[in-house]
Scaffold this active site. Structure first.
Site, PDB file in Angstrom:
ATOM      1  NE  ARG A  80      -4.223  -1.806   1.741  1.00 23.36           N
ATOM      2  CZ  ARG A  80      -4.379  -2.771   2.646  1.00 23.36           C
ATOM      3  NH1 ARG A  80      -3.644  -2.771   3.740  1.00 23.36           N
ATOM      4  NH2 ARG A  80      -5.275  -3.703   2.454  1.00 23.36           N
ATOM      5  CE  LYS A  84      -0.649  13.469 -15.047  1.00 28.74           C
ATOM      6  NZ  LYS A  84      -0.928  13.958 -16.422  1.00 28.74           N
ATOM      7  CD  GLU A  94       6.725  15.291 -23.022  1.00 35.05           C
ATOM      8  OE1 GLU A  94       5.970  16.259 -22.840  1.00 35.05           O
ATOM      9  OE2 GLU A  94       6.321  14.102 -22.999  1.00 35.05           O
ATOM     10  CE  LYS A  99       5.033  17.046 -14.418  1.00 35.96           C
ATOM     11  NZ  LYS A  99       5.242  15.840 -15.185  1.00 35.96           N
ATOM     12  CD  GLU A 157      -4.063  15.612 -16.122  1.00 34.27           C
ATOM     13  OE1 GLU A 157      -2.848  15.393 -16.005  1.00 34.27           O
ATOM     14  OE2 GLU A 157      -4.769  15.110 -16.999  1.00 34.27           O
ATOM     15  NE  ARG A 205       0.444  16.539 -13.333  1.00 39.84           N
ATOM     16  CZ  ARG A 205       1.101  15.758 -12.504  1.00 39.84           C
ATOM     17  NH1 ARG A 205       0.804  15.784 -11.217  1.00 39.84           N
ATOM     18  NH2 ARG A 205       2.058  14.949 -12.941  1.00 39.84           N
ATOM     19  CG  ASN A 237      -1.915  15.615 -20.468  1.00 37.97           C
ATOM     20  OD1 ASN A 237      -0.900  14.949 -20.310  1.00 37.97           O
ATOM     21  ND2 ASN A 237      -2.861  15.694 -19.554  1.00 37.97           N
ATOM     22  CG  HIS A 263       0.949  14.246 -23.950  1.00 38.98           C
ATOM     23  ND1 HIS A 263       1.587  15.430 -24.219  1.00 38.98           N
ATOM     24  CD2 HIS A 263       1.831  13.514 -23.214  1.00 38.98           C
ATOM     25  CE1 HIS A 263       2.797  15.417 -23.665  1.00 38.98           C
ATOM     26  NE2 HIS A 263       2.970  14.263 -23.056  1.00 38.98           N
ATOM     27  CG  HIS A 300      -0.901   9.302 -24.859  1.00 38.31           C
ATOM     28  ND1 HIS A 300      -1.501   9.749 -23.710  1.00 38.31           N
ATOM     29  CD2 HIS A 300       0.433   9.377 -24.626  1.00 38.31           C
ATOM     30  CE1 HIS A 300      -0.569  10.088 -22.824  1.00 38.31           C
ATOM     31  NE2 HIS A 300       0.596   9.878 -23.360  1.00 38.31           N
ATOM     32  CG  HIS A 316       6.114   9.721 -24.572  1.00 36.00           C
ATOM     33  ND1 HIS A 316       4.762   9.478 -24.576  1.00 36.00           N
ATOM     34  CD2 HIS A 316       6.288  10.873 -23.873  1.00 36.00           C
ATOM     35  CE1 HIS A 316       4.146  10.436 -23.905  1.00 36.00           C
ATOM     36  NE2 HIS A 316       5.044  11.299 -23.467  1.00 36.00           N
TER      37      HIS A 316
HETATM   38  P1  NAD Z   1      12.759   5.528 -21.945  1.00 34.22           P
HETATM   39  O1  NAD Z   1      12.598   5.401 -20.512  1.00 34.22           O
HETATM   40  O2  NAD Z   1      12.368   4.380 -22.821  1.00 34.22           O
HETATM   41  O3  NAD Z   1      14.280   5.916 -22.260  1.00 34.22           O
HETATM   42  C1  NAD Z   1      14.685   6.079 -23.586  1.00 34.22           C
HETATM   43  C2  NAD Z   1      15.874   5.153 -23.936  1.00 34.22           C
HETATM   44  O4  NAD Z   1      17.075   5.719 -23.392  1.00 34.22           O
HETATM   45  C3  NAD Z   1      15.765   3.767 -23.358  1.00 34.22           C
HETATM   46  O5  NAD Z   1      16.302   2.847 -24.278  1.00 34.22           O
HETATM   47  C4  NAD Z   1      16.629   3.863 -22.111  1.00 34.22           C
HETATM   48  O6  NAD Z   1      17.097   2.622 -21.654  1.00 34.22           O
HETATM   49  C5  NAD Z   1      17.745   4.730 -22.604  1.00 34.22           C
HETATM   50  N1  NAD Z   1      18.496   5.473 -21.616  1.00 34.22           N
HETATM   51  C6  NAD Z   1      18.030   6.008 -20.463  1.00 34.22           C
HETATM   52  N2  NAD Z   1      18.979   6.758 -19.896  1.00 34.22           N
HETATM   53  C7  NAD Z   1      20.068   6.690 -20.674  1.00 34.22           C
HETATM   54  C8  NAD Z   1      21.359   7.277 -20.618  1.00 34.22           C
HETATM   55  N3  NAD Z   1      21.706   8.147 -19.679  1.00 34.22           N
HETATM   56  N4  NAD Z   1      22.237   6.965 -21.596  1.00 34.22           N
HETATM   57  C9  NAD Z   1      21.877   6.144 -22.604  1.00 34.22           C
HETATM   58  N5  NAD Z   1      20.670   5.592 -22.735  1.00 34.22           N
HETATM   59  C10 NAD Z   1      19.772   5.866 -21.779  1.00 34.22           C
HETATM   60  O7  NAD Z   1      11.964   6.802 -22.524  1.00 34.22           O
HETATM   61  P2  NAD Z   1      11.779   8.291 -21.977  1.00 34.22           P
HETATM   62  O8  NAD Z   1      11.697   9.126 -23.190  1.00 34.22           O
HETATM   63  O9  NAD Z   1      12.751   8.622 -20.931  1.00 34.22           O
HETATM   64  O10 NAD Z   1      10.348   8.232 -21.276  1.00 34.22           O
HETATM   65  C11 NAD Z   1       9.179   7.948 -22.010  1.00 34.22           C
HETATM   66  C12 NAD Z   1       8.139   7.403 -21.056  1.00 34.22           C
HETATM   67  O11 NAD Z   1       7.842   8.397 -20.073  1.00 34.22           O
HETATM   68  C13 NAD Z   1       6.832   7.043 -21.719  1.00 34.22           C
HETATM   69  O12 NAD Z   1       6.401   5.796 -21.249  1.00 34.22           O
HETATM   70  C14 NAD Z   1       5.888   8.131 -21.274  1.00 34.22           C
HETATM   71  O13 NAD Z   1       4.558   7.704 -21.216  1.00 34.22           O
HETATM   72  C15 NAD Z   1       6.438   8.473 -19.919  1.00 34.22           C
HETATM   73  N6  NAD Z   1       6.122   9.821 -19.455  1.00 34.22           N
HETATM   74  C16 NAD Z   1       5.616   9.952 -18.196  1.00 34.22           C
HETATM   75  C17 NAD Z   1       5.352  11.208 -17.688  1.00 34.22           C
HETATM   76  C18 NAD Z   1       4.868  11.339 -16.273  1.00 34.22           C
HETATM   77  O14 NAD Z   1       4.463  12.459 -15.894  1.00 34.22           O
HETATM   78  N7  NAD Z   1       4.924  10.307 -15.473  1.00 34.22           N
HETATM   79  C19 NAD Z   1       5.584  12.353 -18.460  1.00 34.22           C
HETATM   80  C20 NAD Z   1       6.111  12.186 -19.737  1.00 34.22           C
HETATM   81  C21 NAD Z   1       6.375  10.913 -20.229  1.00 34.22           C
HETATM   82  N1  GLY Z   2       3.390  14.895 -18.255  1.00 35.94           N
HETATM   83  C1  GLY Z   2       2.173  15.525 -17.871  1.00 35.94           C
HETATM   84  C2  GLY Z   2       1.971  15.615 -16.400  1.00 35.94           C
HETATM   85  O1  GLY Z   2       2.796  15.209 -15.627  1.00 35.94           O
HETATM   86  O2  GLY Z   2       0.970  16.092 -15.993  1.00 35.94           O
END
Ligand code: NAD
Ligand code: GLY
Length: 366
Positions: free
Chosen positions: A118, A140, A182, A224, A234, A238, A242, A245, A249, A262
């Protein structure tokens, strides 16, 4: 080092941004529980940074879970695997989970931390630009479902975020650019001056100039943090984060997770949102053309959506978007650069025109 605070009462936390922070053992100590530490990372990041991060937590017993790399693994099967390891290892409520990786590892780890027993302590160590400017901040967490992106999850804040800009040196250029989508989003949604600064300094930023990139990360985190402090769950403002997005998405899901990055689908979605705002008469053609040019030409981002997604498929996927209400798809659209709104009830013909515009987005209207 810069510190940006996310003010959420007794769940407030700092975002530390700086070069070489993964060597600063003192930094993390106040944010650890009394129990063991489990670092969750993937098989690409582990060989690069796991040993160094283990040293950072050497004050506690440290274990690791190494996931396969990629968006395709951001699902409930991976969460279940993490629960199995934690339960078999008798990890109790004093455990701290550490997310070491990009947004995929961060979202997965946060959701595991939110739900295991939990809710247990967790720390974000984002290693992609996208994760440093966006996903590691704001709580998130979650995973994808085959019917849609990020549909299973929880709001759950980390105890701190450690964004060491030095790790960005190993990030492939395509990933840096996806993160910059982003970054550009923040300017378009909230801060026209920041968007102008990004467009004027595009060459140095695309070269990952350390000073400019750190400045951009700090500005994004400040924007942010302020938004999350005002609207953590949100209910209002907030949602503007998006921008791009809803379209993005849908493209990501329709294309199969992992085929487009992404941030790349966010870039396409931003240009589609700009195009729709223009068709609605909210912004003029020179503005939408400028937005497309900054993303496509100055930042080298893909902005033309894949051709093989039908209008019906878009509509079906966008109805699963978390902003949709009672069968009404709601979009983040632009009234101006730096001014966004959430709007539903969009004219079907205008929406279809955006969805089918292809390489004519922002260029040729009805
Ligand atoms: P990712 O986590 O897949 O990383 C991209 C690639 O880079 C991967 O292959 C990873 O292993 C590699 N990598 C990571 N760090 C590295 C480094 N320092 N050197 C070399 N390679 C490295 O993708 P991302 O773009 O970081 O994140 C995308 C994800 O984030 C999506 O799933 C998206 O939905 C999510 N997201 C979430 C939020 C949120 O608010 N929680 C906001 C935006 C995006
Ligand atoms: N990436 C959008 C949010 O965190 O609200």
């Amino acid at each position: 080092m810069f510190t940006v605070d996310v003010n959420l009462g007794d769940r407030s936390y700092p975002i530390f941004i700086g070069d070489g922070l993964l060597n600063d053992v003192e930094l993390v100590l106040p944010y650890l529980g009394v129990g063991r530490v489990v670092i969750i990372t993937n098989d690409l990041v582990a060989p690069l940074y796991l040993d160094q991060v283990k040293q950072l937590f050497a004050a506690r017993q440290v274990e690791e879970i190494i996931l396969p790399d990629g968006e395709a693994h951001k699902n409930l099967a991976t969460i279940s695997h993490i629960y199995d390891v934690l339960l078999r290892g008798k990890f109790d409520r004093n455990t701290t989970l550490v997310a070491l990786g990009g947004g995929v590892v961060g979202d997965i780890t946060g959701f595991a931390a939110a739900t295991y027993l939990r809710g247990i302590n967790f720390i974000q160590i984002p290693t992609t630009l996208l994760a440093q400017v966006d996903s590691s901040v704001g709580g998130k967490t979650g995973v994808n479902h085959e019917l849609g992106k990020n549909l299973i999850g929880a709001f759950y804040q980390p105890r701190c975020v450690i964004a060491d800009t030095r790790v960005l040196s190993t990030l492939p250029e395509r990933e840096v650019k996806a993160g910059l989508a982003e970054v550009l989003k923040y300017g378009l949604v909230y801060d026209a001056v920041f968007f102008s600064w990004l467009s004027e300094n595009c060459e140095a930023i695309c070269r990952s100039d350390p000073a400019l990139l750190s400045q951009a990360i700090k500005t994004c985190c400040e924007i942010k943090a302020a938004i999350v402090a005002e609207d953590e769950k949100e209910a209002g403002i907030r949602a503007l984060l998006n921008l791009g997005h809803t379209f993005g998405h849908a493209i990501e899901t329709a294309s199969g997770y992992g085929n487009w990055l992404h941030g790349e689908t966010v870039a396409m979605g931003i240009v589609m949102a700009a195009d729709l705002s223009w068709r609605l008469g909210w912004i003029d053609q020179s503005t939408v053309q400028h937005i497309r040019a900054v993303l496509e030409k100055s930042y080298g981002l893909p902005v033309i959506p894949p051709e093989n997604i039908s209008v019906e498929q878009y509509l079906d996927l966008m109805l699963s978007d978390k902003k949709a209400e009672m069968g009404n798809i709601r979009f983040v659209l632009l009234r101006a650069i730096g001014e966004a709104v959430v709007e539903g009830g969009i004219d079907k013909n205008l929406l279809a025109a955006t969805l089918t515009a292809g390489d004519q987005l922002c260029i040729q209207g009805e």
